[in-house]
Design a protein around this motif. Structure first.
Motif, short mmCIF file in Angstrom:
data_model
loop_
_atom_site.label_atom_id
_atom_site.label_comp_id
_atom_site.label_asym_id
_atom_site.label_seq_id
_atom_site.Cartn_x
_atom_site.Cartn_y
_atom_site.Cartn_z
N MET A 50 43.44 16.58 17.97
CA MET A 50 44.03 15.89 16.82
C MET A 50 42.95 15.73 15.75
SD MET A 50 47.26 15.25 17.06
CE MET A 50 47.34 14.12 15.67
N LEU A 51 43.29 16.12 14.53
CA LEU A 51 42.32 16.09 13.44
C LEU A 51 42.79 15.15 12.34
CD1 LEU A 51 41.61 19.93 13.08
CD2 LEU A 51 40.49 18.28 14.58
N ASN A 52 41.88 14.33 11.86
CA ASN A 52 42.13 13.48 10.70
C ASN A 52 41.40 14.11 9.52
OD1 ASN A 52 42.80 11.45 8.99
ND2 ASN A 52 41.57 9.86 9.98
N ILE A 53 42.15 14.62 8.56
CA ILE A 53 41.58 15.34 7.42
C ILE A 53 41.71 14.47 6.18
CG2 ILE A 53 41.74 17.41 5.99
CD1 ILE A 53 42.93 18.81 8.49
N MET A 54 40.56 14.07 5.62
CA MET A 54 40.55 13.19 4.45
C MET A 54 39.96 13.95 3.26
SD MET A 54 39.34 9.57 6.17
CE MET A 54 37.89 10.32 6.92
N TRP A 56 38.67 13.29 -0.40
CA TRP A 56 38.20 12.16 -1.21
C TRP A 56 38.96 12.08 -2.53
CZ3 TRP A 56 33.95 11.74 -5.20
CH2 TRP A 56 33.59 10.40 -5.41
N ARG A 57 39.48 10.89 -2.82
CA ARG A 57 40.22 10.57 -4.04
C ARG A 57 41.54 11.34 -4.16
NH1 ARG A 57 35.58 10.10 -8.86
NH2 ARG A 57 34.62 8.18 -8.07
N ASN A 58 41.98 11.91 -3.05
CA ASN A 58 43.25 12.64 -3.05
C ASN A 58 44.02 12.29 -1.78
OD1 ASN A 58 43.26 14.87 -5.41
ND2 ASN A 58 41.17 14.63 -4.61
N PRO A 59 44.50 11.05 -1.68
CA PRO A 59 45.19 10.64 -0.46
C PRO A 59 46.50 11.39 -0.22
CG PRO A 59 45.42 8.97 -2.17
CD PRO A 59 44.40 9.96 -2.66
N GLU A 60 47.07 11.94 -1.29
CA GLU A 60 48.33 12.65 -1.14
C GLU A 60 48.19 13.95 -0.35
OE1 GLU A 60 46.37 14.06 -4.88
OE2 GLU A 60 46.76 12.12 -3.94
N VAL A 61 46.98 14.49 -0.26
CA VAL A 61 46.77 15.71 0.52
C VAL A 61 45.93 15.43 1.77
CG1 VAL A 61 47.08 17.32 -1.38
CG2 VAL A 61 44.80 16.39 -0.93
N SER A 62 45.63 14.17 2.01
CA SER A 62 44.95 13.79 3.26
C SER A 62 46.01 13.64 4.35
CB SER A 62 44.18 12.48 3.07
OG SER A 62 43.19 12.61 2.07
N THR A 63 45.66 13.98 5.57
CA THR A 63 46.68 13.97 6.63
C THR A 63 46.03 14.00 8.01
OG1 THR A 63 48.67 15.10 7.42
CG2 THR A 63 46.85 16.49 6.72
N SER A 64 46.83 13.75 9.04
CA SER A 64 46.42 13.92 10.43
C SER A 64 47.30 15.01 11.04
CB SER A 64 46.57 12.62 11.22
OG SER A 64 45.66 11.65 10.74
N ILE A 103 42.47 21.65 -6.66
CA ILE A 103 41.75 20.40 -6.91
C ILE A 103 40.34 20.74 -7.34
CG2 ILE A 103 40.89 18.26 -5.89
CD1 ILE A 103 43.20 18.42 -3.89
N GLN A 104 39.86 20.07 -8.37
CA GLN A 104 38.51 20.34 -8.86
C GLN A 104 37.47 19.70 -7.93
OE1 GLN A 104 37.83 19.06 -12.88
NE2 GLN A 104 35.84 20.05 -13.04
N GLU A 105 36.60 20.55 -7.41
CA GLU A 105 35.50 20.12 -6.54
C GLU A 105 35.97 19.16 -5.43
OE1 GLU A 105 32.34 18.56 -8.91
OE2 GLU A 105 31.92 20.48 -9.88
N PRO A 106 36.85 19.62 -4.57
CA PRO A 106 37.33 18.74 -3.48
C PRO A 106 36.22 18.44 -2.48
CG PRO A 106 38.06 20.99 -3.13
CD PRO A 106 37.41 20.98 -4.48
N ILE A 107 36.25 17.23 -1.96
CA ILE A 107 35.31 16.83 -0.90
C ILE A 107 36.15 16.46 0.33
CG2 ILE A 107 33.53 15.20 -0.17
CD1 ILE A 107 32.79 14.87 -3.11
#
Length: 206
Positions: A50-54, A56-64, A103-107
């Motif tokens: 199970m992976l938690n993918i975050m 930064w500053r883009n919670p709409e594309v963060s997911t588990s 996304i510009q310079e995603p982290i």
């Protein structure tokens, strides 16, 4: 009479040879010197993790997400990324490359929250364990850790005839004394495990 004496002499010779062989078998080297630090092993992602993918500053594309049996994951905006046999950092960099189109310079940070690991690093326990199973390898894992995880041995196990098959670094097989470790508390029978080891616990002859 002479014939009987000859047979007796041959029997003595055979028994001596068997005793010598048994003595040699008991002197097989243990699988890894417990006085040596085990090699550092980076965790590699495997199917079922199970992976938690975050992002930064883009919670709409963060997911588990779980890693699928084919070794891939799908996240918002990114489909079918191969995750298996990569470290979390390596996977994060791959996702960043894919997201850079949108996304510009995603982290990205990837955290493993449910551990299974790739098949090549899993510990397999077969034979007369109470619960034969496959275990994810953990750093500094020992034979005692494995036996606790599988609930010890069955009543029919010949624990002191158990062996470890080591597939990494050239296939080797070593004798281990499981009964002495878990029933007699002989800590000298504890040994280091390595990724991919197979612990075989045979059934007692009687």
């Amino acid at each position: 009479m002479k014939h009987a004496a000859t047979l007796f002499a041959k029997a003595i010779t055979l028994l001596s040879a068997l005793a010598l062989m048994a003595g040699c078998a008991s002197k097989l080297p243990p699988p890894g010197n417990t006085d040596e630090a085990p090699p550092k092993v980076e965790y590699l992602i495997g199917p079922g993790d199970m992976l938690n993918i975050m992002v930064w500053r883009n919670p709409e594309v963060s997911t588990s997400v779980p890693v699928r049996p084919d070794g891939k994951i799908t996240t918002p905006l990114v489909e079918d990324v191969v995750a298996t046999s990569k470290t979390p950092s390596q996977l994060a960099r791959e996702i960043e490359k894919r997201l850079a189109k949108y996304i510009q310079e995603p982290i990205v940070t990837v955290m493993v929250t449910g551990f299974v690991g790739p098949f090549s690093q899993q510990i397999r326990v077969v034979g007369q364990a109470a619960r034969p199973q496959t275990l994810p390898y953990r750093e500094n894992m020992s034979l005692l850790d494995v036996m606790i995880a599988v609930g010890g041995t069955t009543d029919f196990a010949a624990g002191n005839r158990a062996s470890i098959v080591r597939v990494h670094g050239g296939k080797q097989e070593f004798s281990v004394r499981v009964d002495d470790l878990i029933k007699a508390g002989d800590i000298k029978a504890n040994v280091d495990m390595r990724p991919g080891d197979i612990l075989i616990i045979p059934e007692s002859w009687f």
